[in-house]
Design an enzyme around this catalytic site. Structure first.
Site, PDB file in Angstrom:
ATOM      1  CD  GLU A 166      -3.183  -0.857   2.065  1.00 38.33           C
ATOM      2  OE1 GLU A 166      -3.119   0.056   2.901  1.00 38.33           O
ATOM      3  OE2 GLU A 166      -4.171  -1.608   1.958  1.00 38.33           O
ATOM      4  CD  GLU A 186      -3.760  -5.670   4.231  1.00 33.87           C
ATOM      5  OE1 GLU A 186      -4.592  -4.821   4.633  1.00 33.87           O
ATOM      6  OE2 GLU A 186      -2.547  -5.527   4.335  1.00 33.87           O
TER       7      GLU A 186
HETATM    8  C1  NOJ Z   1      -4.162  -2.118   5.240  1.00 36.25           C
HETATM    9  C2  NOJ Z   1      -2.798  -2.223   5.863  1.00 36.25           C
HETATM   10  O1  NOJ Z   1      -1.967  -2.951   5.020  1.00 36.25           O
HETATM   11  C3  NOJ Z   1      -2.826  -2.850   7.250  1.00 36.25           C
HETATM   12  O2  NOJ Z   1      -1.569  -2.653   7.831  1.00 36.25           O
HETATM   13  C4  NOJ Z   1      -3.945  -2.251   8.067  1.00 36.25           C
HETATM   14  O3  NOJ Z   1      -3.936  -2.730   9.381  1.00 36.25           O
HETATM   15  C5  NOJ Z   1      -5.264  -2.546   7.393  1.00 36.25           C
HETATM   16  N1  NOJ Z   1      -5.263  -1.901   6.102  1.00 36.25           N
HETATM   17  C6  NOJ Z   1      -6.489  -2.068   8.167  1.00 36.25           C
HETATM   18  O4  NOJ Z   1      -6.485  -0.686   8.243  1.00 36.25           O
END
Ligand code: NOJ
Length: 436
Positions: free
Chosen positions: A163, A350
């Site tokens: 990200e 994710e």
């Molecule tokens: C994306 C991120 O990669 C992760 O680190 C984070 O905890 C989650 N989103 C939830 O916000």
């Protein structure tokens, strides 16, 4: 009807959110250690010095993932555990720790995946400017080569950078994430360097044959507030920033500066051959999506010309993250990314739902049921989706939100460090055993 290939299911965790052991066995400080020293930056004043103590409890967590029936265990490497100074001396105890994690995954029959960078830059590199310093392209390449030389004999799937937009947007534009820098110059230089580093990291990993190397892109559906041209232009700008900036340069499409003109300033940081060097034919792309935003034109907002309509001012119930939980975004983005290249393997690398400690975990089950439905729909449409990684296994340190939001399918008690599978974890276990 197209026959759906069975999807793989797994889980994602990240070093800075779970490992703890921040000063143990030779680990150097990361920017998140420094950032959390200013406890007012974190909603509950917490830090990740202990986190979920994955460093000592990794076997227990991997066992839980296996017990639930998950097939992939994606974890990130702490750069400063491998290279305490960011460059230079390798810390053998860091290598040893990740060897143990990888070997244990293999021993108990779950596939280890590595994220090379999930936001925890060594503080020593930040002292030299961090992502604003173009040297980082080489620092990152050297780091990735070390990971390749030590771990790629057993780990096939790699995600280079997690990200980019949240890492650079939060850390170098808004200052709400480590290292807490702000401003346009920090943002555009860091963006360019991070993308160059990721492209170089790809070539470094691909020097070893047989690896599957990808990236993980944060995706947020952006909608205009009103059906006016101005709001639609504003929505396109934010969409370019949030959903295109960290993937299109790699796809050979250049920076999306047509829709977001301030990105033209990135050219100030170009060197001969950069745009070519950014092109990266990833083996797969990971889509990560949680929420949707609605935006409205606002001439007085510099660079962006848009403001966000907060979810509490819309007709939705905000989650404990303050955002709207929006599983439908998964379908939207899988279809949209398939349009870039319909053959490219896609992962939902994710997705997940944040709940407060006192909220009913049934909500999470409902959320994942929607995700499952979407995976079926898109697979029927012929989209090359390979699998889904849940965020996350055990409730953990949610960056600036501290430990307040709970994303796990396993509960975690911060006092005793005990884990307990939630209703949603048990539900997954049943689901995964049924589709076997
Ligand atoms: C994306 C991120 O990669 C992760 O680190 C984070 O905890 C989650 N989103 C939830 O916000």
């Amino acid at each position: 009807m197209t026959k759906i290939k069975r999807l793989k299911w797994g889980v994602t965790i990240a070093a800075a959110q779970t490992e703890g052991a921040y000063d143990i066995d030779g680990r150097g400080a990361s920017i998140w250690d420094t950032f959390t020293e200013k406890s007012y930056k974190i909603k509950d004043g917490s830090n990740a010095k202990i986190a979920t103590d994955f460093y000592h409890k990794f076997k227990e967590d991997i066992d839980l993932a296996v017990d639930i029936g998950l097939q992939i265990f994606r974890f990130s490497i702490s750069w400063s555990r491998i290279l305490p100074e960011g460059i230079g001396e390798i810390n053998p105890q860091g290598i040893k720790f990740y060897n143990q994690v990888i070997d244990y995954c293999i021993q108990v029959g779950i596939e280890p995946w590595i994220t090379a960078y999930h936001w925890d830059l060594p503080q020593k590199l930040q002292d030299k400017g961090g992502w604003t310093n173009r040297e980082i392209v080489n620092w990152y390449a050297v780091y990735v080569a070390i990971l390749r030389d030590h771990f790629a004999d057993r780990v096939t799937h790699w995600i280079l950078i997690n990200e980019g937009i949240v890492c650079i947007g939060g850390g170098y534009f808004l200052g709400v994430h480590a290292p807490g820098k702000r401003g346009i110059r920090n943002f555009i230089s860091s963006t360019h360097h991070l993308l160059l580093a990721q492209a170089k990291g790809f070539t470094v990993l691909k020097e070893k044959s047989g690896l599957q190397v990808g990236t993980a892109v944060s995706c947020t559906k952006i909608e205009p507030y009103g059906n006016t041209i101005r709001d639609r232009v504003a929505a396109n700008k934010i969409d370019a920033l949030m959903n295109r900036l960290f993937i299109e340069p790699h796809l050979g499409l250049g920076y999306p500066d047509g829709d977001l003109p301030f990105l033209k300033r990135i050219s100030k940081y170009y060197k001969e051959g950069d745009l070519e060097a950014l092109k990266t034919d990833f083996d797969f792309i990971g889509i990560q999506t949680y929420t949707r935003e609605v935006v409205k034109a606002a001439w007085y907002i510099p660079y962006l010309g848009a403001i966000q309509i907060k979810s509490q001012n819309r007709n939705v119930t905000p989650s404990v993250m303050g955002w709207e939980t929006y599983p439908e975004g998964a379908q939207y983005f899988l279809e949209r990314f398939a349009k870039y290249d319909s053959n490219k393997p896609l992962w939902l690398s994710e997705c997940g739902m944040a709940l407060a400690a006192d909220e009913d975990d049934q909500e999470r089950i409902n959320y994942y049921q929607k995700i499952i439905k979407i995976t079926e729909t898109v697979s029927h449409k012929g989209i090359n989706l390979k699998g889904v990684l849940l965020w996350t296994l055990v409730d953990n340190f949610e960056w600036a939100e501290g430990y307040i939001p709970k994303f796990g399918i396993v509960r975690f008690d911060r006092k005793t460090l005990q884990r307990q599978i939630k209703k949603s974890g048990l539900w997954f276990k049943k689901y995964l055993s049924e589709i076997k």
